[in-house]
Each structure stands twice: as structure tokens, then as C-alpha cells.
Scaffold this motif. Structure first.
Motif, PDB file in Angstrom:
ATOM      1  N   CYS A  59       0.828  -1.213   0.000  1.00 41.63           N
ATOM      2  CA  CYS A  59       0.000   0.000   0.000  1.00 41.63           C
ATOM      3  C   CYS A  59       0.861   1.261   0.000  1.00 41.63           C
ATOM      4  N   ASP A  82       2.121   1.595  -3.589  1.00 41.05           N
ATOM      5  CA  ASP A  82       1.021   1.947  -4.488  1.00 41.05           C
ATOM      6  C   ASP A  82       0.556   3.371  -4.178  1.00 41.05           C
ATOM      7  N   SER A 100      -2.857   4.464  -5.270  1.00 36.73           N
ATOM      8  CA  SER A 100      -3.968   3.674  -4.709  1.00 36.73           C
ATOM      9  C   SER A 100      -4.842   3.049  -5.785  1.00 36.73           C
ATOM     10  N   ILE A 122       1.167  -1.835  -8.592  1.00 39.84           N
ATOM     11  CA  ILE A 122       2.373  -1.017  -8.476  1.00 39.84           C
ATOM     12  C   ILE A 122       2.963  -0.808  -9.864  1.00 39.84           C
ATOM     13  N   GLU A 160       6.769   3.443  -9.407  1.00 42.32           N
ATOM     14  CA  GLU A 160       6.659   3.206  -7.968  1.00 42.32           C
ATOM     15  C   GLU A 160       7.712   2.207  -7.495  1.00 42.32           C
ATOM     16  N   ASN A 214      -0.928  -6.826  -8.938  1.00 42.21           N
ATOM     17  CA  ASN A 214      -1.800  -6.554  -7.806  1.00 42.21           C
ATOM     18  C   ASN A 214      -1.190  -7.250  -6.586  1.00 42.21           C
TER      19      ASN A 214
END
Length: 175
Positions: free
Chosen positions: A37, A40, A43, A47, A51, A75
Motif C-alpha cells: 500500500c 502503491d 492507490s 504497483i 513506484e 496486484n
């Protein structure tokens, strides 16, 4: 548990444990989810390459471009399955399958000598010449009973690297 971990239900945790062959405990999965999280930043539930490149240890890895092809757009479920090769509980076979995927850049199920040379190039940088890399590859393949013309399947790859001591364990810090 922090805010992000509260999004995982007990069912999710059990499903994720099964998905990664029980190589991570539920506490480790929660810690990995919190890290996911954080990575990411948009959001969106996956990713991006940018990132991933924000992780300093990843950005300086000589194989980061190859790894990005495997990691881009994952994911959380895919992320944890991929990372499971780095669990201390992962078998040598699990680790060899991951390494094979890194070498098999086109995903055709075979690793050619040019694939192996490219990885050697990425890893050695300017420390070895092309001739030295080719010599290292020739010796490794010859010792395993293959030639430079061989295209290694996963089974062949395991035979070549089967005796190697693989240090790929990454500890997941849990609170």
C-alpha cells in the motif's frame, strides 16, 4: 494493525496464505500488504514501474530492468506470489523457478545462451569483457553437459544451477 491491514479479512489472509503456498505467515502477509500500500502511491491496486523504482534497493539492482518486466502492474495477490521465492521457507526449487523466470525474458519457457550472456552483462557491468563472460558461460554449460547452442528448459536450468547455494531469503519485518 494499521489502516491498510484492516482491509484484509481473515478470509483474505487465508486465501493469500494458500496462494503463496503457506510460505508467509498471516502477520508477514499483513506487513507485506502495508508495504504494498505504501508503494502503491496512486492507490490503484497495483504497483507501476515508477513506484518500484522509488525503492532504493530495487533501483540499484543490476537486474532491475528485467525484474520490472515481471513486476510491472502486479496486484497484491500477484505481488505476494512473486515475493514468495524470497521467503526463508521457500524451497530451492521455488527459488530456481523464480531465477529461471528472470532469465527467460521472452517467457517462451527456454533460456538461451544470449539470455544468460545478457544477465551476466547486467551483473558484471564493465568488470568483465564480452570474451570473459562468454568463457564463464561456456565453462558453466560444459560442466553441466550443455553447449552454447543449448536452449535450457526449466528442468535443464535446475540441473545447471541445482548445486548452487542460493541466498535469496528476505526477512519480512513484522510488528
Amino acid at each position: 494493525m494499521g489502516n491498510s491491514s484492516s482491509l484484509l479479512t481473515q478470509y483474505d489472509l487465508e486465501d493469500l496464505q494458500n496462494h503463496c503456498s503457506n510460505l508467509y505467515s498471516q502477520r508477514e502477509i499483513i506487513a507485506l500488504y502495508e508495504r504494498f500500500c505504501q508503494l502503491d502511491r496512486t492507490s490503484k491496486g497495483f504497483i507501476s514501474a515508477d513506484e518500484f523504482m522509488g525503492v532504493p534497493e530495487f533501483a540499484v539492482n543490476p537486474l532491475c530492468q528485467r525484474l520490472l518486466k515481471m513486476l510491472e502492474g502486479l496486484n497484491f495477490k500477484e505481488f505476494i506470489a512473486l515475493l514468495s521465492a524470497f521467503s526463508a521457507r521457500a524451497t530451492k526449487d521455488d527459488k530456481l523457478k523464480f531465477i529461471f523466470r528472470v532469465y527467460d525474458t521472452d517467457g517462451n519457457g527456454k533460456v538461451t545462451s544470449s539470455d544468460m550472456l545478457q544477465v551476466l552483462r547486467d551483473l558484471s557491468g564493465n568488470f568483465l569483457t564480452d570474451e570473459q563472460r562468454q568463457s564463464v558461460l561456456n565453462q558453466a554449460l560444459e560442466q553441466a553437459g550443455y553447449t552454447v547452442d543449448s536452449a535450457l528448459t526449466l528442468l535443464d536450468f535446475k540441473q545447471v544451477l541445482g548445486k548452487a547455494d542460493l541466498k535469496m531469503d528476505v526477512e519480512v519485518p513484522v510488528d
